[in-house]
Design an enzyme around this catalytic site. Structure first.
Site, PDB file in Angstrom:
ATOM      1  N   HIS A 472      -2.261  60.812  67.135  1.00 27.91           N
ATOM      2  CA  HIS A 472      -1.819  59.503  67.372  1.00 27.91           C
ATOM      3  C   HIS A 472      -0.361  59.727  67.858  1.00 27.91           C
ATOM      4  O   HIS A 472      -0.067  59.433  69.127  1.00 27.91           O
ATOM      5  CB  HIS A 472      -1.799  58.401  66.487  1.00 27.91           C
ATOM      6  CG  HIS A 472      -1.197  57.110  66.776  1.00 27.91           C
ATOM      7  ND1 HIS A 472      -2.015  55.991  67.250  1.00 27.91           N
ATOM      8  CD2 HIS A 472      -0.032  56.681  67.061  1.00 27.91           C
ATOM      9  CE1 HIS A 472      -1.116  55.202  67.533  1.00 27.91           C
ATOM     10  NE2 HIS A 472       0.126  55.492  67.359  1.00 27.91           N
ATOM     11  N   GLU A 473       0.633  60.059  67.163  1.00 33.23           N
ATOM     12  CA  GLU A 473       1.950  60.367  67.495  1.00 33.23           C
ATOM     13  C   GLU A 473       2.081  61.536  68.694  1.00 33.23           C
ATOM     14  O   GLU A 473       2.971  61.401  69.435  1.00 33.23           O
ATOM     15  CB  GLU A 473       2.902  60.764  66.362  1.00 33.23           C
ATOM     16  CG  GLU A 473       2.603  59.709  65.114  1.00 33.23           C
ATOM     17  CD  GLU A 473       3.264  58.527  65.637  1.00 33.23           C
ATOM     18  OE1 GLU A 473       4.045  58.352  66.789  1.00 33.23           O
ATOM     19  OE2 GLU A 473       2.972  57.368  65.156  1.00 33.23           O
ATOM     20  N   HIS A 476       1.645  59.896  71.924  1.00 27.57           N
ATOM     21  CA  HIS A 476       3.101  59.355  72.481  1.00 27.57           C
ATOM     22  C   HIS A 476       3.982  60.526  72.801  1.00 27.57           C
ATOM     23  O   HIS A 476       4.500  60.396  73.824  1.00 27.57           O
ATOM     24  CB  HIS A 476       3.753  58.814  71.219  1.00 27.57           C
ATOM     25  CG  HIS A 476       3.270  57.385  70.688  1.00 27.57           C
ATOM     26  ND1 HIS A 476       3.109  56.427  71.464  1.00 27.57           N
ATOM     27  CD2 HIS A 476       2.970  56.775  69.752  1.00 27.57           C
ATOM     28  CE1 HIS A 476       2.885  55.416  71.118  1.00 27.57           C
ATOM     29  NE2 HIS A 476       2.667  55.448  69.803  1.00 27.57           N
ATOM     30  N   HIS A 479       3.034  61.301  76.181  1.00 29.50           N
ATOM     31  CA  HIS A 479       3.488  60.399  77.147  1.00 29.50           C
ATOM     32  C   HIS A 479       4.952  60.509  77.570  1.00 29.50           C
ATOM     33  O   HIS A 479       5.459  60.469  78.721  1.00 29.50           O
ATOM     34  CB  HIS A 479       3.416  58.963  76.387  1.00 29.50           C
ATOM     35  CG  HIS A 479       3.370  57.945  77.493  1.00 29.50           C
ATOM     36  ND1 HIS A 479       3.267  56.595  76.890  1.00 29.50           N
ATOM     37  CD2 HIS A 479       3.257  57.862  78.630  1.00 29.50           C
ATOM     38  CE1 HIS A 479       3.110  55.682  78.019  1.00 29.50           C
ATOM     39  NE2 HIS A 479       3.336  56.263  78.951  1.00 29.50           N
TER      40      HIS A 479
END
Length: 683
Positions: A472-473, A476, A479
């Site tokens: 999940h991180e 990010h 991104h």
């Protein structure tokens, strides 16, 4: 003669990284003072420029201003989250209101706003690119939403509230950190009955680390999630599980210096006041205007659609857990501190999945490799370990990120282990974001986790949840690393909150795919790949306990949303929390994921205030988005990955997120996949 402040001189380090080893706590205060004065001069030059306003002398100039302030803040705020000390916390208390007032003064600068407004009013006549037109609109609206159209006493009051809110939010965060740092539960060996060996080792390390608090017992638990959740899941001592759970959910709710309850009430009141000064009915109306949802009704409708089936599923799960407890001779009704314990027993019985045995296949090193591998297959990235680069802590790992042509793309820091002074949870941040304005500036991105550090010579083993959190991180982080925009304020994760979680939650899908597990889920002792029958059981159990997980999340989202939808601020915030939960018929056996007194997402800053629903909104998007790969028949389909990179991961905020999603998917999102993904409806 004093050495120059390393925060204020040119950094001659590789990739112009911060010279961490040269920076001391005493440097920050001077650096902030200098950087603030420099930024004030830059803003004054833009506002007082006698030339006719142009995009270049107003918008470009605003984007380029504050370089030193951004650089100083990039180091300070990252390290105050990962390696907090009392000296850094004291600086936070000084600097937070100063910065809030500084940015409020910029937003309320009448001369500056008049130049921005002049451009905006004539925007249709300006030769702007799509990204420039979007930036002009966002800049103008950000000034308006920050009070630029207020006059007289309202302008000063608006600035005062910004300054006060910054202090309150900073105090809230420090109080939570203090409650976490000051708690310790000392234990004897027999108290650890039921715990896997890895969790026992963590408890032994916690006791050793607490010698400064005169810990007299060989084992200890802290309020780090990596310490709490294993004990709640496996500890046989029900009384100790209850004590630990009560301490965990009571962070920020103690009488005395770390009590957050009155702080929350004042935060809510000030946010309401600010929203109403700008013409909005509530803070929720104000906050959702620029989001994908657009209005409170849309966000609340999504929560309501998920809540009913999740509530029903949680009821069935509670009944199943009660049967397990009754069969073992328990003479009590399942309580919140029992749920994880009996859920693990039921998981083992129903799916033959022992989480502690499963974690033997989820080594931290291999999960990092897996995340890198997926990024390479999807986007052509390569991660090269760089032990020669400066880092801010010995545990931090540095990687140079190369694109598919072998060109430098970014620097990535991985900070994986829990330690004293690090706030709990997991997050992505940056020391420098990407931009093209003023030169090709490459980003420096960091992922922060709180995994338990193993004993020397042993592997770091993760739970399924921790492995998914890592992905999940890292979503990010991608991104931020893949960002390909001109303007820094639109870079990377600078998007609405109900879109910003799409890249992270979407990347989670790859974590537990059979193709990835077979390659990277290797036993930490034998090196053998995870057995296929275990993968099959993981897949079969993917919806296990989903009612519980969805209810505890949605409860927090409801509380956040409804507190910020009030026309007044409750004096008793805990009482208001209970009232909201009664209103949605919250199961007594489940506690909201983040109780109000320690709900840092919404009270340690306003990034997710009235926006915690965003995770659910983005989850609806990610379920629909991953279906695009499934429809293509390849989870690494190049054409789908190309559109994903161009319109989601690389695009920052250069276009409306609804349009960005349509360009990726070829249509609007369909939210029906969400309930199916969660197992709350039949296919």
């Amino acid at each position: 003669m004093h050495a120059p402040n390393p925060l204020l001189v040119e950094w001659r380090t590789p990739f112009t990284l911060p010279p961490f080893e040269a920076i001391e706590a005493g440097h920050y205060r001077q650096a902030f003072d200098v950087a603030l004065r420099e930024h004030e001069r830059e803003i004054a030059a833009i506002a007082d420029n006698p030339a006719t306003p142009t995009f270049e002398n107003v918008i470009d100039a605003l984007e380029l201003a504050g370089k030193t302030l951004n650089r100083v803040g990039g180091v300070f705020w990252n390290l105050s989250g990962t390696d907090s000390t009392e000296e850094l916390r004291a600086i936070e208390r000084e600097v937070s209101p100063m910065l809030a007032r500084h940015y409020a003064d910029i937003s309320l600068n009448e001369r500056l706003f008049s130049r921005v407004a002049a451009l905006y009013q004539n925007r249709d006549d300006l030769p702007l690119s799509g990204e420039q037109a979007r930036l002009l609109e966002l800049t103008y609206k950000s000034f308006v939403r920050a009070g630029a159209q207020l006059s007289g006493a309202d302008r000063e009051r608006f600035a005062e509230t910004a300054e006060r809110l910054a202090s309150l939010e900073m105090n809230f965060a420090q109080n939570v950190l203090a409650d976490e740092a000051n708690y310790i539960m000392e234990l004897e060996k027999d108290d650890l009955s039921g715990l896997p060996n890895e969790a026992k080792a963590v408890a032994a390390q916690a006791a050793q680390a607490a010698t400064d608090r005169h810990a007299a017992h060989p084992f200890a638990l802290t309020l780090s999630r990596s310490s709490v959740e294993p004990f709640l899941s496996y500890g046989d001592r029900r009384d100790l599980r209850e004590d630990l759970f009560n301490a965990w959910i009571a962070r920020g709710e103690h009488d005395g210096a770390t009590d957050n309850r009155r702080i929350i009430s004042e935060i809510l009141d000030l946010r309401r006041e600010r929203a109403q000064m700008l013409g909005y009915k509530t803070f929720a109306d104000y906050k959702l205007e620029p989001t994908m949802a657009g209005a409170p009704a849309a966000a609340l409708d999504l929560l309501d659609k998920v809540w009913a089936p999740a509530r029903a599923r949680a009821g069935a799960e509670a009944a199943a857990l009660q049967k397990v407890a009754d069969a073992e001779g328990a003479n009590f009704t399942i309580a919140a501190h029992d749920w994880r314990y009996y859920a693990e027993k039921l998981r083992l019985r129903k799916y033959d999945i022992d989480q502690s045995a499963l974690s033997a296949y989820f080594q931290l090193e291999k999960m990092i490799e897996a995340a890198f591998y997926c990024a390479e297959r999807l986007f052509g990235l390569r991660f090269v370990s760089r032990t020669d680069l400066p880092t801010y802590h010995p545990d931090v790992r540095a990687f140079e990120v190369l694109d598919r042509d072998g060109q430098h793309l970014a620097i990535f820091f991985g900070d994986y282990y829990a330690r004293a002074g690090k706030r709990s949870g997991a997050w992505m941040s940056n020391f420098r974001n990407q931009r093209k304005l003023g030169g090709d500036i490459r980003p420096v991105i960091v992922n922060v986790m709180n995994f338990s550090k193993p004993l020397p010579g042993t592997a770091t083993l993760l739970s399924l949840t921790e492995a998914t959190t890592l992905f999940h991180e890292f979503g990010h982080a991608l991104h931020g690393m893949l960002s390909n925009v001109v303007y820094p304020s639109m870079s990377g994760t600078a998007t609405p909150t109900d879109f910003v979680e799409l890249p992270s939650q979407l990347f989670e899908h790859w974590a537990l795919r059979p193709e990835i597990l077979q390659k990277f889920a290797l036993h930490h002792e034998t090196g053998a790949p995870i057995p296929q029958d275990m993968i099959d059981r993981i897949i079969a159990a993917r919806h296990f306990n989903q009612g519980f997980a969805t209810v505890e999340y949605c409860a927090s989202a409801y509380v956040d949303f409804l507190l910020h939808s009030r026309a007044d601020a409750p004096e008793d915030v805990v009482g208001a929390e209970k009232e909201i939960l009664r209103g949605v018929d919250m199961p007594s056996e489940i506690v909201m994921r983040h109780r109000t007194p320690h709900f840092s997402h919404i009270f340690a800053g306003d990034g997710y205030a009235a926006g915690y629903y965003s995770y659910l909104w983005s989850e609806a998007l990610d379920a629909d988005a991953f279906a695009a790969f499934e429809e293509a028949g390849d989870i690494f389909d190049p054409a789908t990955a190309g559109r994903l990179r161009d319109y989601v991961y690389a695009a920052g905020n250069q276009r409306d997120p609804n349009e960005a999603y349509r360009l990726f998917r070829g249509r609007k999102p369909e939210f029906g996949a969400l309930l199916l993904k969660k197992g709350l409806t039949e296919a």
